[in-house]
Design an enzyme around this catalytic site. Sequence first.
Site, PDB file in Angstrom:
ATOM      1  N   HIS A 286      10.392 -12.314  -5.017  1.00  0.00           N
ATOM      2  CA  HIS A 286      10.136 -13.424  -4.091  1.00  0.00           C
ATOM      3  C   HIS A 286      11.193 -13.514  -2.994  1.00  0.00           C
ATOM      4  CE1 HIS A 286       7.087 -16.017  -6.523  1.00  0.00           C
ATOM      5  NE2 HIS A 286       6.578 -14.915  -6.036  1.00  0.00           N
TER       6      HIS A 286
ATOM      7  N   GLU B  99      -5.144 -13.524  -9.215  1.00  0.00           N
ATOM      8  CA  GLU B  99      -3.919 -12.730  -9.344  1.00  0.00           C
ATOM      9  C   GLU B  99      -3.646 -12.279 -10.771  1.00  0.00           C
ATOM     10  OE1 GLU B  99      -0.651 -15.083  -7.831  1.00  0.00           O
ATOM     11  OE2 GLU B  99      -1.536 -16.935  -8.557  1.00  0.00           O
TER      12      GLU B  99
ATOM     13  N   ASP C  88       0.920 -10.184  -7.952  1.00  0.00           N
ATOM     14  CA  ASP C  88       0.763 -10.444  -9.387  1.00  0.00           C
ATOM     15  C   ASP C  88      -0.420  -9.683  -9.965  1.00  0.00           C
ATOM     16  OD1 ASP C  88       2.917 -12.060 -10.062  1.00  0.00           O
ATOM     17  OD2 ASP C  88       1.964 -13.845  -9.242  1.00  0.00           O
TER      18      ASP C  88
ATOM     19  N   CYS D  71      -3.712 -12.222   0.268  1.00  0.00           N
ATOM     20  CA  CYS D  71      -2.447 -12.748   0.778  1.00  0.00           C
ATOM     21  C   CYS D  71      -1.221 -12.085   0.156  1.00  0.00           C
ATOM     22  CB  CYS D  71      -2.378 -14.259   0.594  1.00  0.00           C
ATOM     23  SG  CYS D  71      -2.441 -14.791  -1.125  1.00  0.00           S
TER      24      CYS D  71
END
Length: 576
Positions: free
Chosen positions: A192, A429, A453, A500
């Site tokens: 992240h 995900e 993910d 995304c």
Amino acid sequence: MRLTGIGVSPGTATGRALLLTRGALELRFRVPEAAVGHELERLEQARRVSRSQLTDIKTHISRLAGAEHAYLFDAQLLMLDDAMLVDRAASLIRSDGLNAEWAMHRASDELVSIIESADDPYLRERSGDLADVVGRIGMNLRATNRNPADVLDDVPGPIVIVADELPASIAAQIDWKRVSGFVTDAGSWTYHTAILARSLGVPGVAGLRDATTRIAPGSTIIVDGATGDVLVDPQPEDLTEAERQRARRAAETDSLREFRHLPAVTMDGVRIVIDANIERVEDAAGVRGSGAEGIGLYRTEYLLGGGLPEEDQQYATYRAVLEEMNGGRVTIRTFDASERQASELPLDAAAAAAGVRGVRMSLREPEVFRTQLRALLRAARHGSLRIMFPFVTGVEELRQAIAQLDQAAGELRLRGEDPPDVPIGAMVEVPSAALTADLLARECHFLSIGTNDLIQYCLAADRIDGRASYLYEPLHPAVLRMLRFAVRVARRHRRSLALCGEMGADQRMLPLLIGLGIREISMRPAAIPQAKQMIRSVRADEARTLAARAIACATAREVERLLDTFLAHTRQATPK
């Protein structure tokens, strides 16, 4: 010295190392001369507080178990005045400009070395007391320290952060204008913090494993976020080459700017909607300028860096994002708190350790969840909002999340407010969501594929574990087949479907994604010009043929070779 890791944020950076260890709890850096007095005072204050605490403990034990047992703490009190511990640390601050925590660590190591080499058994047994005292002083130093983001203001730049792990909640608070780059022991491309760094254009390398033990604070470092190379204490010619590379990449970026505001349309007229992923409210101001049509993903968990925000605070943030977009579509994802974030908040950290995150975590904390939902519903009046639930594994979870949304709307009505209807979406995900996308599509207004993910859980490859990084394959046939299924069922149920994850920001992947039928892609703003350049250079009908052949491949390597051939053909056919 050259170290090699995973380049996670392209670009070249040069600066002096600032070490953050133990998940950013400990900082090691060289302080400027003007700050030496401040560090000495912090150290002395930590000694005073430690002495007071140990005296209280000694008194307590004396009353509880008798004075004959309290003498144990006399040794620790004496250590506070040992010239080889705190006084030695103070000396290191004066002579070498070490910050107080680093100086204590150095002084402690020196003393441990002397104790362990002693012939006297009594003296060797004191090493446990020494560790106890050093731990206490460290604890009291942390109590007087500011968070890493604030400390950066006192450290001469340019700075390169060297961390064992750099939590996203800490990274989100850092003033990246003062940081030229970062390197971490852990992490990967989809870490992240790496995603945040790419959105800010800060070069970074992750997965170095032992950078924090091999790089001394204050060392000069060159970071190449494209190749994954880190040069420590480089030669003058290396610094010159790094500056040349930085200038070349800046020129390449400038040459792509013309594509920002061109439509994302293939050569045969298929339009692709390009949105932006953002992590911070201040990022919204640059979305229009990046060439994005809207915000396809606003990751709200970065709001958790300062603790759980109140409803009004969240409302003001979401409203600011919506007003900045002036009617443009904004998709806001509810909290997807990580294990680390949960452990720092009054959330169920034990559950997070077992994989309870995203909407699972929100459903376990209904008051926190509805606070966010009320704030979102109130903000919805100020723009075009869509609410998206992360980490949905099936219809039952989605229904529970929608029930919480309905309850939050009811609570607003009781307060005299009339919340508007807001489109609801589910993130795809995990494999269970991908394989039941048709069922999810019946229950919500849109779907969004989070490839980071989805790939991780589909292939059982932990994306922050460098040992498993070779298994993280976006082109794996299983991943491609899940994408194709999700696209088909969304189309059948007339639901919009976006992508995304980081896969969408990789221009090499775009022909394949277009061929699979994806027509909405959200990516970091910096990647948009290059993405538009690629989209405008391909034909959708040829991309469909490419995707059909890729789906039939047996391995990711076969897909990669197919894609390389397609891209080579595209480059040859594109007019210069």
